[in-house]
Scaffold this motif. Structure first.
Motif, PDB file in Angstrom:
ATOM      1  N   UNK A  24       0.811  -1.219   0.000  1.00  0.00           N
ATOM      2  CA  UNK A  24       0.000   0.000   0.000  1.00  0.00           C
ATOM      3  C   UNK A  24       0.849   1.276   0.000  1.00  0.00           C
ATOM      4  N   UNK A  25       1.937   1.352   0.783  1.00  0.00           N
ATOM      5  CA  UNK A  25       2.765   2.563   0.711  1.00  0.00           C
ATOM      6  C   UNK A  25       3.381   2.795  -0.663  1.00  0.00           C
ATOM      7  N   UNK A  31       0.788   7.279  -6.376  1.00  0.00           N
ATOM      8  CA  UNK A  31      -0.418   8.096  -6.522  1.00  0.00           C
ATOM      9  C   UNK A  31      -0.168   9.542  -6.115  1.00  0.00           C
ATOM     10  N   UNK A  32       0.632   9.734  -5.077  1.00  0.00           N
ATOM     11  CA  UNK A  32       0.947  11.096  -4.635  1.00  0.00           C
ATOM     12  C   UNK A  32       1.700  11.851  -5.724  1.00  0.00           C
ATOM     13  N   UNK A  33       2.615  11.154  -6.397  1.00  0.00           N
ATOM     14  CA  UNK A  33       3.350  11.783  -7.496  1.00  0.00           C
ATOM     15  C   UNK A  33       2.396  12.172  -8.627  1.00  0.00           C
ATOM     16  N   UNK A  34       1.416  11.312  -8.912  1.00  0.00           N
ATOM     17  CA  UNK A  34       0.424  11.628  -9.947  1.00  0.00           C
ATOM     18  C   UNK A  34      -0.438  12.812  -9.521  1.00  0.00           C
ATOM     19  N   UNK A  35      -0.820  12.830  -8.251  1.00  0.00           N
ATOM     20  CA  UNK A  35      -1.651  13.923  -7.744  1.00  0.00           C
ATOM     21  C   UNK A  35      -0.926  15.255  -7.840  1.00  0.00           C
ATOM     22  N   UNK A  36       0.362  15.247  -7.548  1.00  0.00           N
ATOM     23  CA  UNK A  36       1.144  16.482  -7.625  1.00  0.00           C
ATOM     24  C   UNK A  36       1.253  16.999  -9.049  1.00  0.00           C
ATOM     25  N   UNK A  82      -6.766   9.229  -0.770  1.00  0.00           N
ATOM     26  CA  UNK A  82      -7.497   9.303   0.499  1.00  0.00           C
ATOM     27  C   UNK A  82      -7.767   7.909   1.058  1.00  0.00           C
ATOM     28  N   UNK A  83      -8.204   6.999   0.182  1.00  0.00           N
ATOM     29  CA  UNK A  83      -8.593   5.666   0.626  1.00  0.00           C
ATOM     30  C   UNK A  83      -7.411   4.904   1.230  1.00  0.00           C
ATOM     31  N   UNK A  84      -6.265   4.961   0.558  1.00  0.00           N
ATOM     32  CA  UNK A  84      -5.088   4.252   1.069  1.00  0.00           C
ATOM     33  C   UNK A  84      -4.548   4.939   2.315  1.00  0.00           C
ATOM     34  N   UNK A  85      -4.544   6.264   2.318  1.00  0.00           N
ATOM     35  CA  UNK A  85      -4.082   7.002   3.498  1.00  0.00           C
ATOM     36  C   UNK A  85      -4.929   6.658   4.710  1.00  0.00           C
ATOM     37  N   UNK A 116       5.345  14.788   6.256  1.00  0.00           N
ATOM     38  CA  UNK A 116       4.435  14.790   5.113  1.00  0.00           C
ATOM     39  C   UNK A 116       3.530  13.569   5.090  1.00  0.00           C
ATOM     40  N   UNK A 117       3.858  12.552   5.875  1.00  0.00           N
ATOM     41  CA  UNK A 117       3.037  11.340   5.939  1.00  0.00           C
ATOM     42  C   UNK A 117       2.267  11.237   7.254  1.00  0.00           C
ATOM     43  N   UNK A 118       2.293  12.295   8.051  1.00  0.00           N
ATOM     44  CA  UNK A 118       1.513  12.285   9.283  1.00  0.00           C
ATOM     45  C   UNK A 118       2.261  11.822  10.515  1.00  0.00           C
ATOM     46  N   UNK A 119       3.594  11.688  10.412  1.00  0.00           N
ATOM     47  CA  UNK A 119       4.391  11.257  11.561  1.00  0.00           C
ATOM     48  C   UNK A 119       5.138  12.463  12.132  1.00  0.00           C
ATOM     49  N   UNK A 120       4.721  12.879  13.303  1.00  0.00           N
ATOM     50  CA  UNK A 120       5.326  14.045  13.947  1.00  0.00           C
ATOM     51  C   UNK A 120       6.382  13.584  14.941  1.00  0.00           C
TER      52      UNK A 120
END
Length: 278
Positions: A24-25, A31-36, A82-85, A116-120
């Motif tokens: 999935x990652x 997909x993120x590259x395509x979205x950008x 969104x779905x995979x995230x 950028x992936x939600x890990x603070x």
């Protein structure tokens, strides 16, 4: 704000295979590259090629998510992101602590991909008193004496271990005792954890050794091939043994002296060789 301690991804409860979870990652990165690039849709073949898998496997993986795409159109890129995230638990904040702020730990602290992936990165922890208070990536390093307090105050459930191998298990035990249930281990050692704690291991030296194995095969040098070649060369240059030596050498009989004619000795039944020529 939700934390990792109060909510865990639903992948296991929904029966998604671990192999699919591991891919999935890869899909999300593609997909993120395509979205950008503002690409609205993508076919399974295009996305599979970008993720490095075959399209049949991709479609099977997406079926576990309930996403089948549209024939002739493909998959909606933004919806899949969104779905995979959501499935990976990346739609919420995950506070992370990094223990061991040497060269590797400092590099991890400076890695921009976490945020950028939600890990603070909630805290940086090190056993060296001289490191306490020093900022790394804008975050002051704290001493390991504060570990349990840091875990509790920040609601941390994910810990990263970047210590030397000898200290890793003790750090792991303290993290688990404080409530951490997922560990990313960069230390070159195997950690022992109780049930309910997940460990992912990253060992760069092992990956390099695997690459060295493949490079050796590409060069056509099998392990031990050099030694075998030397033995073959020695055998080829050794003096030949006269052919008559073995044929005419006397053979001692099992029951006494003398020799067997023709290099064979008869056994009790007169036809079983008892002692072969030396």
């Amino acid at each position: 704000m939700a934390t990792g301690r109060t909510h865990r991804p639903a992948t296991r409860s929904r029966g998604i295979p671990e192999a699919t979870v591991a891919r999935l990652p890869l899909y999300l990165r593609a997909l993120t590259a395509l979205s950008e690039r503002s690409v609205p849709t993508v076919s399974s073949e295009e996305l599979a090629a970008a993720a490095g898998v075959n399209s049949a496997k991709l479609r099977k993986d997406f079926s576990y998510l309930g996403s089948y795409g549209t024939r002739g159109v493909g998959y909606d890129v933004e919806y899949l992101v969104y779905q995979i995230s959501r499935e990976l638990g990346l739609t919420q904040d995950w506070p992370v602590v990094i223990v061991g702020i040497g060269n590797l730990g400092a590099a991890l602290a400076n890695y921009g991909g976490f945020a950028s992936r939600g890990f603070r990165v909630a805290a940086l922890i090190d056993a060296d008193p001289a490191m306490a208070g020093k900022p790394v990536a804008g975050i002051p390093v704290q001493h390991t004496d504060e570990l349990e307090k840091i875990i509790t105050e920040n609601g941390v459930s994910i810990g990263v271990i970047a210590t030397p191998a000898g200290a890793a298990q003790q750090v792991c035990d303290r993290l688990v005792a404080a409530g951490v249930t997922s560990i990313l281990n960069f230390a070159p050692t195997v950690l022992t954890v109780p049930d309910g704690v997940d460990v992912r291991k990253v060992d760069l030296s092992i990956e390099l050794q695997i690459l060295a194995f493949h490079e050796q095969r590409k060069a056509g040098e099998e392990p031990g091939q050099e030694a075998e070649s030397a033995e073959a060369a020695a055998a080829a240059t050794a003096p030949a043994v006269p052919a008559t030596t073995a044929a005419t050498a006397p053979v001692t009989r099992a029951g006494g002296g003398g020799s067997a004619e023709g290099g064979r000795q008869q056994g009790p039944d007169g036809d079983v060789p008892a002692v072969m020529p030396a």
